[in-house]
Write a protein that holds these residues in place. Sequence first.
Motif, PDB file in Angstrom:
ATOM      1  N   PRO A  91       2.701   2.878  44.929  1.00  0.00           N
ATOM      2  CA  PRO A  91       3.166   2.316  43.639  1.00  0.00           C
ATOM      3  C   PRO A  91       4.342   1.345  43.805  1.00  0.00           C
ATOM      4  O   PRO A  91       4.332   0.251  43.228  1.00  0.00           O
ATOM      5  CB  PRO A  91       3.548   3.553  42.827  1.00  0.00           C
ATOM      6  CG  PRO A  91       2.667   4.638  43.375  1.00  0.00           C
ATOM      7  CD  PRO A  91       2.601   4.347  44.858  1.00  0.00           C
ATOM      8  N   ALA A  92       5.342   1.713  44.600  1.00  0.00           N
ATOM      9  CA  ALA A  92       6.483   0.815  44.829  1.00  0.00           C
ATOM     10  C   ALA A  92       6.058  -0.416  45.628  1.00  0.00           C
ATOM     11  O   ALA A  92       6.495  -1.538  45.343  1.00  0.00           O
ATOM     12  CB  ALA A  92       7.600   1.563  45.553  1.00  0.00           C
ATOM     13  N   ASN A  94       3.060  -1.845  45.713  1.00  0.00           N
ATOM     14  CA  ASN A  94       2.318  -2.746  44.825  1.00  0.00           C
ATOM     15  C   ASN A  94       3.240  -3.499  43.881  1.00  0.00           C
ATOM     16  O   ASN A  94       3.081  -4.706  43.675  1.00  0.00           O
ATOM     17  CB  ASN A  94       1.270  -1.972  44.031  1.00  0.00           C
ATOM     18  CG  ASN A  94       0.088  -1.569  44.868  1.00  0.00           C
ATOM     19  OD1 ASN A  94      -0.131  -2.071  45.965  1.00  0.00           O
ATOM     20  ND2 ASN A  94      -0.692  -0.633  44.363  1.00  0.00           N
ATOM     21  N   ARG A  95       4.220  -2.805  43.309  1.00  0.00           N
ATOM     22  CA  ARG A  95       5.155  -3.441  42.378  1.00  0.00           C
ATOM     23  C   ARG A  95       5.889  -4.597  43.063  1.00  0.00           C
ATOM     24  O   ARG A  95       5.959  -5.712  42.533  1.00  0.00           O
ATOM     25  CB  ARG A  95       6.153  -2.394  41.875  1.00  0.00           C
ATOM     26  CG  ARG A  95       7.173  -2.948  40.892  1.00  0.00           C
ATOM     27  CD  ARG A  95       8.228  -1.911  40.491  1.00  0.00           C
ATOM     28  NE  ARG A  95       9.066  -1.570  41.648  1.00  0.00           N
ATOM     29  CZ  ARG A  95       9.151  -0.346  42.174  1.00  0.00           C
ATOM     30  NH1 ARG A  95       8.482   0.664  41.666  1.00  0.00           N
ATOM     31  NH2 ARG A  95       9.933  -0.129  43.216  1.00  0.00           N
ATOM     32  N   GLU A  96       6.419  -4.350  44.253  1.00  0.00           N
ATOM     33  CA  GLU A  96       7.174  -5.386  44.958  1.00  0.00           C
ATOM     34  C   GLU A  96       6.273  -6.491  45.494  1.00  0.00           C
ATOM     35  O   GLU A  96       6.657  -7.662  45.496  1.00  0.00           O
ATOM     36  CB  GLU A  96       8.007  -4.769  46.077  1.00  0.00           C
ATOM     37  CG  GLU A  96       9.076  -3.832  45.581  1.00  0.00           C
ATOM     38  CD  GLU A  96      10.091  -4.504  44.663  1.00  0.00           C
ATOM     39  OE1 GLU A  96      10.476  -5.666  44.923  1.00  0.00           O
ATOM     40  OE2 GLU A  96      10.499  -3.861  43.678  1.00  0.00           O
ATOM     41  N   SER A  99       5.370  -8.721  42.573  1.00  0.00           N
ATOM     42  CA  SER A  99       6.537  -9.528  42.222  1.00  0.00           C
ATOM     43  C   SER A  99       6.730 -10.674  43.215  1.00  0.00           C
ATOM     44  O   SER A  99       6.913 -11.829  42.815  1.00  0.00           O
ATOM     45  CB  SER A  99       7.777  -8.637  42.194  1.00  0.00           C
ATOM     46  OG  SER A  99       8.932  -9.403  41.973  1.00  0.00           O
TER      47      SER A  99
END
Length: 113
Positions: A91-92, A94-96, A99
């Motif tokens: 999850p982290a 993918n988020r970064e 971005s």
Amino acid sequence: MPDTLKGNPDQLRMNPDAVRFAKQFFDQGKPVAAICDGPWMLIETGAVRGRTVTSWPSLRTDIRNAGGTWVDQEVIVSDGVVTSRKPEDIPAFNREMISLFSKQSGQSERKVA
């Protein structure tokens, strides 16, 4: 994808075509993301030198020997490269990655816990 560019990171880093393919991303200033054992390819391209990265813990010494700084954090963004350690970090990661890829930059370093 051609069969010559398929395989796990350990196999791919031994394939000159795959290494050349990956290195082109760095040569062109494109953002890159790698998780678990993926940073092995980053090591082969020479892209780890000077960057802070994370990975599966067994790559720690390889990353340090290649001139990188290894840290045990769920995700690191360093000079256009996103790295994470393991599936639980997805999850982290993918988020970064989203971005960074949406900005087409990433020249700063961020540590996210």
